[in-house]
Design an enzyme around this catalytic site. Structure first.
Site, PDB file in Angstrom:
ATOM      1  N   GLY A  12     -43.488  -8.276  38.385  1.00 39.16           N
ATOM      2  CA  GLY A  12     -44.336  -7.147  38.741  1.00 39.16           C
ATOM      3  C   GLY A  12     -43.658  -5.787  38.670  1.00 39.16           C
ATOM      4  CB  SER A  13     -40.721  -4.372  36.916  1.00 36.81           C
ATOM      5  OG  SER A  13     -40.985  -4.628  35.548  1.00 36.81           O
ATOM      6  CG  ASN A  14     -44.745  -3.288  33.179  1.00 38.12           C
ATOM      7  OD1 ASN A  14     -44.666  -2.197  32.623  1.00 38.12           O
ATOM      8  ND2 ASN A  14     -44.117  -4.346  32.716  1.00 38.12           N
ATOM      9  CG  LEU A  81     -47.046 -15.029  31.248  1.00 38.09           C
ATOM     10  CD1 LEU A  81     -45.791 -15.813  31.581  1.00 38.09           C
ATOM     11  CD2 LEU A  81     -46.913 -14.338  29.897  1.00 38.09           C
ATOM     12  CG  ASN A  98     -51.476  -7.571  27.433  1.00 35.66           C
ATOM     13  OD1 ASN A  98     -51.007  -7.914  28.506  1.00 35.66           O
ATOM     14  ND2 ASN A  98     -50.993  -7.984  26.262  1.00 35.66           N
ATOM     15  CG  HIS A 100     -47.014  -7.950  23.197  1.00 36.33           C
ATOM     16  ND1 HIS A 100     -47.023  -9.255  23.631  1.00 36.33           N
ATOM     17  CD2 HIS A 100     -46.274  -7.924  22.054  1.00 36.33           C
ATOM     18  CE1 HIS A 100     -46.318  -9.996  22.773  1.00 36.33           C
ATOM     19  NE2 HIS A 100     -45.850  -9.216  21.819  1.00 36.33           N
ATOM     20  CG  ASP A 141     -50.486 -10.486  22.150  1.00 35.40           C
ATOM     21  OD1 ASP A 141     -49.632 -11.365  21.983  1.00 35.40           O
ATOM     22  OD2 ASP A 141     -50.828 -10.062  23.270  1.00 35.40           O
ATOM     23  CD  GLU A 170     -42.583  -4.120  28.838  1.00 38.06           C
ATOM     24  OE1 GLU A 170     -43.189  -4.514  29.842  1.00 38.06           O
ATOM     25  OE2 GLU A 170     -41.796  -4.828  28.190  1.00 38.06           O
TER      26      GLU A 170
HETATM   27  C1  GRF Z   1     -43.011  -7.455  30.523  1.00 34.13           C
HETATM   28  O1  GRF Z   1     -41.941  -7.596  29.662  1.00 34.13           O
HETATM   29  C2  GRF Z   1     -44.266  -7.367  29.736  1.00 34.13           C
HETATM   30  O2  GRF Z   1     -44.124  -6.767  28.492  1.00 34.13           O
HETATM   31  C3  GRF Z   1     -44.601  -8.790  29.516  1.00 34.13           C
HETATM   32  O3  GRF Z   1     -44.247  -9.450  30.718  1.00 34.13           O
HETATM   33  C4  GRF Z   1     -43.250  -8.690  31.348  1.00 34.13           C
HETATM   34  C5  GRF Z   1     -43.757  -8.320  32.706  1.00 34.13           C
HETATM   35  O4  GRF Z   1     -42.721  -7.877  33.461  1.00 34.13           O
HETATM   36  N1  GRF Z   1     -46.004  -8.920  29.236  1.00 34.13           N
HETATM   37  P1  GRF Z   1     -43.039  -7.453  34.971  1.00 34.13           P
HETATM   38  O5  GRF Z   1     -43.637  -8.669  35.654  1.00 34.13           O
HETATM   39  O6  GRF Z   1     -44.003  -6.308  34.901  1.00 34.13           O
HETATM   40  O7  GRF Z   1     -41.709  -7.052  35.517  1.00 34.13           O
END
Ligand code: GRF
Length: 198
Positions: A12-14, A81, A98, A100, A141, A170
């Site tokens: 969940g870093s994003n 996923l 999404n 990617h 994708d 990202e």
């Molecule tokens: C990221 O590399 C994203 O591109 C891919 O899964 C990863 C998610 O990372 N779809 P996080 O869970 O957001 O850290």
């Protein structure tokens, strides 16, 4: 202010970047819901710490029910996923985005996720990679590309060092796209190409 749901399967870093950008009002959106299809992932903990409704759900119908309950306007797949059904995607046409970890159409589609993407990048010896934010359509994708940003790949890079560089971009482009979406600045033209007018 749009209601946002973030779907995750991992750290969940994003998600954290989106939370932070909403908290500092850079994104005019409200993350109402975080759903993971994997139990006990750190991303759920991140939501918990921010008092954001966070659920472990693996059944698509249950996910749909929660999205309706919270009147979600935008669904962000951030490391999610699970493949969503065609019906689900049709119901939320051009409201699912999404992130990617490659420059689509390279290194994407079946089997290309997480570290497998960067492994293929190193194996192929490409000199640039990067990240893509795109709308989700019925083919994995393949939806309209909204934004991309590149990273350089040099001879000393490993799949881990590429992953780190890509994750950094990202964390830049996903919040930017969500901000623009919330401000109504993302236009899809008749031939399914995207323009950001903000
Ligand atoms: C990221 O590399 C994203 O591109 C891919 O899964 C990863 C998610 O990372 N779809 P996080 O869970 O957001 O850290």
């Amino acid at each position: 202010m749009l209601n946002i749901a973030v779907l995750i399967s991992g750290s969940g870093s994003n998600l954290q970047r989106l939370i932070d950008e909403c908290k500092n009002n850079n994104i005019n959106g409200n993350i109402k819901l975080v759903i993971s299809n994997k139990e006990n992932v750190y991303g759920l903990q991140r939501a918990k710490e921010e008092n954001i409704k966070n659920l472990y759900i693996n059944d698509e119908e249950d996910i749909k029910n929660e999205l309706k309950k919270e009147n979600i306007d935008l669904i962000v797949l951030a490391g999610f996923l699970k493949i969503l059904s065609k019906d689900f995607i049709k119901e939320y046409k051009n409201k699912i985005i999404n992130i990617h970890p490659s420059l689509i159409p390279s290194f994407c589609g079946k089997g290309y996720y997480g570290m497998k993407v960067h492994e293929a990048v190193i194996k192929k010896g490409v000199k640039i990679s990067g990240a893509t934010v795109h709308f989700v359509n019925e083919i994995a994708d393949e939806g309209p590309i909204i934004m991309q940003k590149t990273v350089e790949v040099d001879i000393n890079d490993s799949k881990e060092s590429v992953a780190k560089k890509v994750l950094e971009v990202e964390h830049e482009i996903l919040p930017y796209v969500v901000k623009q979406f919330c401000e109504g600045n993302i236009i899809i033209n008749e031939d399914e190409r995207v323009d950001i007018i903000g």
